[in-house]
Design a protein around this motif. Sequence first.
Motif, short mmCIF file in Angstrom:
data_model
loop_
_atom_site.label_atom_id
_atom_site.label_comp_id
_atom_site.label_asym_id
_atom_site.label_seq_id
_atom_site.Cartn_x
_atom_site.Cartn_y
_atom_site.Cartn_z
N GLN A 24 0.41 -0.99 0.54
CA GLN A 24 0.28 0.22 -0.20
C GLN A 24 0.82 1.55 0.06
N TRP A 25 1.93 1.07 0.27
CA TRP A 25 3.02 2.35 0.62
C TRP A 25 4.17 2.39 -0.38
N LEU A 26 4.28 1.55 -1.60
CA LEU A 26 5.29 1.62 -2.46
C LEU A 26 4.58 2.62 -2.89
N ARG A 27 5.79 3.54 -4.68
CA ARG A 27 5.27 3.77 -5.39
C ARG A 27 5.32 2.97 -6.76
N PRO A 28 5.12 3.10 -8.19
CA PRO A 28 5.08 2.28 -8.40
C PRO A 28 6.38 2.08 -9.35
N ASP A 29 7.11 2.73 -9.27
CA ASP A 29 8.90 1.97 -9.61
C ASP A 29 9.23 1.16 -8.64
N GLU A 30 8.83 1.38 -7.54
CA GLU A 30 9.31 0.84 -6.66
C GLU A 30 9.16 -1.01 -6.30
N CYS A 31 7.85 -1.48 -6.84
CA CYS A 31 7.04 -2.67 -7.04
C CYS A 31 8.06 -4.09 -8.19
N ALA A 32 9.15 -3.47 -8.84
CA ALA A 32 9.18 -4.91 -9.10
C ALA A 32 10.49 -4.81 -8.18
N ASP A 33 11.42 -3.87 -7.60
CA ASP A 33 11.96 -4.30 -6.33
C ASP A 33 11.47 -5.07 -5.02
N VAL A 34 10.29 -5.04 -5.01
CA VAL A 34 10.06 -6.06 -3.76
C VAL A 34 9.40 -7.45 -4.25
N SER A 46 11.85 1.41 2.33
CA SER A 46 11.72 3.08 2.41
C SER A 46 9.82 3.37 2.40
N ALA A 47 9.63 1.82 2.15
CA ALA A 47 7.95 2.03 2.42
C ALA A 47 7.96 2.53 3.67
#
Length: 79
Positions: A24-34, A46-47
């Motif tokens: 819920q707290w990730l930015r779109p550009d962070e999703c792939a890394d998670v 970061s989230a």
Amino acid sequence: MDVRTGEVPLYAGPAALRTCVVWQWLRPDECADVEAHGISSPMAISAWRRWLNARQAYAEEVDQPVTQACGPTGRPTLG
């Protein structure tokens, strides 16, 4: 939990500030890394930091301690 009554208190703060669900707290550009690294991803950290900052800002807005406004802090989850 209230040790006297055994009841879990209801917190007035928004539900999203009670438990940190990383997605819920990730930015779109962070999703792939998670997706690749799970909860140990630096982006998950970061989230979690954004979640903690949002809790603090809400508590200041309602002029209450963070735990009173949002509940106790637990570990972040992927949900």
